[in-house]
Design a protein around this motif. Structure first.
Motif, PDB file in Angstrom:
ATOM      1  N   LEU A 107       2.169 -12.332 -56.214  1.00 24.57           N
ATOM      2  CA  LEU A 107       1.306 -13.403 -55.729  1.00 24.57           C
ATOM      3  C   LEU A 107       2.130 -14.682 -55.537  1.00 24.57           C
ATOM      4  CD1 LEU A 107      -1.484 -14.570 -55.081  1.00 24.57           C
ATOM      5  CD2 LEU A 107      -1.794 -15.013 -57.509  1.00 24.57           C
ATOM      6  N   GLY A 129      -1.032 -28.802 -43.353  1.00 22.18           N
ATOM      7  CA  GLY A 129      -1.857 -28.491 -44.525  1.00 22.18           C
ATOM      8  C   GLY A 129      -2.979 -27.536 -44.172  1.00 22.18           C
TER       9      GLY A 129
ATOM     10  N   ASN B 397      -2.794 -33.308 -47.303  1.00 24.70           N
ATOM     11  CA  ASN B 397      -3.226 -32.843 -46.009  1.00 24.70           C
ATOM     12  C   ASN B 397      -3.869 -31.486 -46.149  1.00 24.70           C
ATOM     13  OD1 ASN B 397      -3.586 -32.734 -43.321  1.00 24.70           O
ATOM     14  ND2 ASN B 397      -1.437 -32.570 -42.778  1.00 24.70           N
ATOM     15  N   VAL B 441      -5.772 -20.436 -57.951  1.00 26.37           N
ATOM     16  CA  VAL B 441      -5.489 -19.134 -57.359  1.00 26.37           C
ATOM     17  C   VAL B 441      -4.927 -18.205 -58.431  1.00 26.37           C
ATOM     18  CG1 VAL B 441      -4.137 -17.914 -55.631  1.00 26.37           C
ATOM     19  CG2 VAL B 441      -5.035 -20.187 -55.149  1.00 26.37           C
ATOM     20  N   GLY B 442      -5.605 -17.098 -58.641  1.00 21.92           N
ATOM     21  CA  GLY B 442      -5.134 -16.112 -59.605  1.00 21.92           C
ATOM     22  C   GLY B 442      -5.406 -16.476 -61.050  1.00 21.92           C
ATOM     23  N   GLU B 443      -6.144 -17.574 -61.297  1.00 24.79           N
ATOM     24  CA  GLU B 443      -6.358 -18.023 -62.681  1.00 24.79           C
ATOM     25  C   GLU B 443      -7.829 -18.138 -63.045  1.00 24.79           C
ATOM     26  OE1 GLU B 443      -4.048 -18.450 -64.924  1.00 24.79           O
ATOM     27  OE2 GLU B 443      -2.321 -18.225 -63.612  1.00 24.79           O
ATOM     28  N   ARG B 459       5.655 -24.621 -65.027  1.00 27.77           N
ATOM     29  CA  ARG B 459       4.833 -23.777 -64.162  1.00 27.77           C
ATOM     30  C   ARG B 459       4.032 -24.671 -63.235  1.00 27.77           C
ATOM     31  NH1 ARG B 459       0.255 -19.505 -65.322  1.00 27.77           N
ATOM     32  NH2 ARG B 459       0.055 -18.878 -63.160  1.00 27.77           N
ATOM     33  N   ARG B 462      -1.705 -24.360 -57.925  1.00 27.39           N
ATOM     34  CA  ARG B 462      -2.699 -25.165 -57.217  1.00 27.39           C
ATOM     35  C   ARG B 462      -4.040 -25.050 -57.905  1.00 27.39           C
ATOM     36  NH1 ARG B 462      -3.110 -27.341 -52.285  1.00 27.39           N
ATOM     37  NH2 ARG B 462      -4.368 -25.676 -51.402  1.00 27.39           N
ATOM     38  N   PHE B 464      -8.098 -26.274 -57.532  1.00 22.31           N
ATOM     39  CA  PHE B 464      -9.134 -26.868 -56.676  1.00 22.31           C
ATOM     40  C   PHE B 464     -10.229 -27.448 -57.551  1.00 22.31           C
ATOM     41  CE2 PHE B 464      -7.471 -23.374 -53.954  1.00 22.31           C
ATOM     42  CZ  PHE B 464      -6.884 -24.184 -53.003  1.00 22.31           C
TER      43      PHE B 464
END
Lengths: 289, 502
Positions: A107, A129, B397, B441-443, B459, B462, B464
């Motif tokens: 990933l 972006g 962005n 993502v992935g968490e 570590r 990203r 959100f």
């Protein structure tokens, strides 16, 4: 200015005889080995010209005895890097998209690789972006024309939309105005109805008239409530997210003239591993389903 | 006008010739390559420092022993830091981007500790220089220490000053060749050891030592050993005082750092002059204590005469003090004709007065204060150094994304630095927003995110943050990310913003 072995009275040091506006240069001699170092550097530079690339010629340059080239060095390093990455690339090639998502290492590798590939190939239209522009969808939100699952994204990437590939995703909205299907007033009514669907200011009377036209002309693709049908690539008309703008003028233009944007097929341009990485990357931007 | 005349040669007495003596034109000119003309380049005259004994020589031996000991041995000190972390006490680990110094571990972004150390070192140097002159040059500079070592070896093989001068003038006999070969071999061995010790600071010393002996070490190790072997041999063995006199900028700078109250190695001219040879039993009346034995010159590694006063070349190693102090008792005069003294006192003594050295003065107080302040800042920074750090970067962005249900989402890149040597799990949450939903993502997702970071690693991922539209009333909301380690309660925070539509 004759050199006369004159001594500076204060320091007792002999002058060189050079004088500028009454200031005389003292002769504090440099050690001779220092001079030899200068000669050594000159000899070194001659050796350097022979060994290393040095002089421009009319169409090329002298290559040097050992054939050193920074370009070749970079190419070699890139090759090495690619070799080091091949472990992951092979895994990605042999794994399905869900498998990549489940494997932390894959990933992370895909997000990095996908991000780079996105910057090289997708950013010109979708923005650096992936924020999109008018006519080029924002890939960060959860609004998808053709579906936001990993496989949907992968298919879109692979074959494009209205591209020249045989497998391309394709649909075509009629140009209701240009083709004479609806007249101007009818289009205005439909626009008012679409505005109403999105909770925007609208004319209730026109909107009610538009609802009838909408049910006749539009629901086949956009669905009963106008919430869109992803299998057909028909956008959701109720979420206030607009590809070509949500003002009455823009919606009118869309209905009257149709839009039908194009995305190229990438299957022949990028490797399958890269497409998979790109799919994972785009999916990770926040809207993936 | 004068220059024109000079250029063409001015006729001297040309017109004043008498009838029986024809006028001879004399030209005021000098041969460009006249023999007397001094060369612009000076040939080196070799310095043969003589052996001496005394207080300062002893201090220099001790300093040499300590500094060389530290240099050669410290890479071998072990320091247990736990599994998979290097156990070398002092290690500059470039591949892993860590600097280890006993209990201190520095990450690349914490290089300000090293800046602080350099500032501290500079101020200490300034302070010492303002108090006692070129102490650094005379005792501790690597150039001085290694030169001293090389001269010691030379003396051991070839004998003291006179024997060495004799040997230099000797034809190349077998004995001379043997001595020279032995000397240069030992010099080279020292140089190799010096270059060798250097690379041990950059890799695990025992491992690298084994690799070096089996010729399996990386090429760069051999390259650096070669480089430092060459420079040590060249600078310490061959160039010696030339380095200080001609290459080093420091003598020029240090000259500006001492003043009339600094204790400098000085010849006390008021006592010594007029100098002259002295026979036993002669009166000392009307003459100075200096018997002009030139012992101070003979021992000088820089090849200068301290009696000429302060000089650029003088590294203030104080060996001339030792030399003179061996002579003075023999002629029955008090010691310290050459000694650490101040300009002020020398001036005063010349007038028959005396001036006590003033060590506490504006300059030294300022330097000492700066050292204290810098040291304190360093100490506080070191004590308060957290083994957990959080950096938050708001997406540029797009700055925000509107979702189909109208809620607003912002994206952030979080960087968590786990400086502990164990895996840690953290909870990430956001303060300053109501109903904020976090996802990575992935968490997974939730109001609290659970993330784990490997030992001694950074570590980056990203995150959100999504907030329903009706909970956002401002274009920009100040928020704070909070990182908590539930196991030990440690917390790291970082400010950021949440942006919405206008």
């Amino acid at each position: 200015m004759a050199h006369n072995g004159e001594k500076d009275p204060i320091s007792g040091v002999e002058t060189t005889g050079h004088e500028w506006d009454g200031i005389k240069e003292l002769n504090n001699p440099l050690p001779r080995w220092w001079l030899y170092v200068l000669y050594a550097t000159i000899i070194w530079s001659i050796g350097y010209w022979i060994v290393m690339p040095a002089w421009p010629t009319i169409s090329s340059y002298t290559k040097g005895a050992i054939g050193y080239s920074q370009r070749a060095k970079v190419a070699g390093e890139l090759e090495k890097a690619a070799e080091a990455q091949s472990v992951y690339r092979d895994k990605i090639a042999n794994s399905d998209l869900q498998g990549i998502m489940a494997d932390h290492e894959l990933l992370e590798f895909s997000l990095a690789g996908g991000g780079a590939a996105f910057g090289d190939n997708c950013a010109p239209c979708h923005g650096s972006g992936a924020q999109g522009f008018k006519g080029y969808p924002n890939l960060n939100d959860d609004n998808w024309l053709w579906g936001g699952t990993l496989d949907d994204i992968y298919t879109t990437l692979k074959y494009g939309i209205r591209s020249d590939h045989d497998e391309t995703r394709f649909n075509q909205m009629p140009a209701y105005g240009t083709d004479g299907i609806l007249d101007r007033a009818q289009i205005r009514d439909v626009v008012q109805y679409v505005l109403a669907l999105n909770g925007q200011d609208h004319n209730a009377k026109q909107s009610a008239a538009g609802k009838t036209i909408f049910e006749e002309q539009c629901v086949a693709c956009h669905g009963e409530g106008g919430e869109g049908i992803q299998e057909m690539g028909a956008p959701n008309l109720t979420d206030n997210i607009w590809l070509y703008g949500g003002t009455p003028e823009e919606i009118h233009k869309t209905v009257a003239e149709s839009r039908n944007g194009v995305m190229p097929a990438w299957v022949d341009r990028l490797s399958d591993e890269t497409l998979k990485q790109l799919s994972v990357y785009v999916h990770s931007l926040g809207g993936g389903q | 006008m004068a220059s024109t005349e000079e250029a063409y040669g001015s006729p001297q007495g040309g017109a004043t010739g008498t009838a029986d003596q024809p006028a001879v034109e004399t030209i005021n000119v000098e041969a460009v390559n006249a023999k007397e003309r001094r060369s612009l380049y000076a040939s080196r005259v070799k310095v043969h420092p003589k052996r001496t004994q005394g207080t300062f020589r002893r201090i220099k031996w001790i300093v040499m022993l300590v500094t060389l000991g530290i240099y050669y041995l410290s890479p071998w000190i072990r320091w247990d830091r736990g599994d998979s972390i290097p156990n070398q006490a002092i290690l500059v680990d470039f591949p892993a981007r860590r600097f280890y110094f006993f209990f201190i571990e520095i990450w690349p972004q914490e290089v300000y500790y090293i800046t602080g150390l350099l500032i501290l070192a500079s101020f200490t140097l300034f302070l010492v220089t303002s108090l006692a002159g070129r102490v650094w040059c005379g005792y501790t500079c690597p150039q001085t220490v290694w030169t001293d070592l090389f001269v010691t070896v030379e003396r051991w093989i070839e004998g003291d000053r006179n024997a060495r001068i004799k040997l230099d003038k000797m034809p190349w006999t077998f004995a001379k060749i043997r001595k020279r070969v032995v000397k240069h071999s030992i010099w080279l061995l020292i140089s190799i050891a010096t270059g060798g010790a250097w690379v041990f600071y950059f890799a695990d010393a025992p491992t690298l030592a084994g690799q070096l002996l089996r010729f399996e070490a990386p090429a760069s190790a051999y390259l650096f050993i070669g480089l430092f072997t060459a420079t040590t041999y060249l600078l310490g063995g061959l160039a010696r005082e030339q380095v200080c006199t001609y290459m080093c900028p420091w003598p020029r700078i240090q000259g500006a750092m001492f003043d009339e109250d600094s204790l400098l190695v000085s010849y006390r001219g008021y006592r010594g002059e007029p100098r002259g040879k002295h026979k036993k039993g002669e009166s000392w009346d009307g003459r100075g204590d200096c018997v002009d034995c030139k012992q101070c010159v003979a021992v000088c590694p820089m090849g200068i005469d301290i009696r000429d006063g302060p000089q650029l070349e003088c590294i203030q190693c104080a060996l001339c003090i030792d030399a003179c102090n061996q002579v003075m008792p023999k002629v029955g005069r008090p010691k310290n004709l050459i000694a650490y003294d101040t300009y002020r006192n020398l001036d005063a003594a010349a007038r028959g007065e005396s001036a006590r050295p003033r060590l506490i003065r504006a300059r030294s107080i300022l330097y000492a204060a700066l050292i204290c302040v810098t040291g304190l800042i360093m100490l506080v920074a070191l004590i308060s150094r957290s083994d957990l750090d959080l950096n938050v970067l708001h997406d540029r962005n797009p700055v925000f994304v509107t979702l189909s249900d109208g809620s607003i989402r912002n994206g952030y890149t979080l960087k968590i630095l786990n400086k502990q040597h164990s895996v840690r799990s953290f909870q990430v949450s956001v303060e300053g927003l109501s109903d904020a939903e976090l996802s990575a993502v992935g968490e997974g997702e939730g109001t609290n995110l659970e993330v784990s970071v490997k030992p001694d690693r950074l570590r980056s991922f990203r995150v959100f943050v999504t907030v329903p539209a009706d909970k956002i009333d401002k274009e920009v909301t100040d928020i704070e990310f909070v990182l908590t380690d539930p196991s030990d309660g440690s917390v790291a925070r970082n400010d950021s913003i949440f942006r919405g539509p206008k």
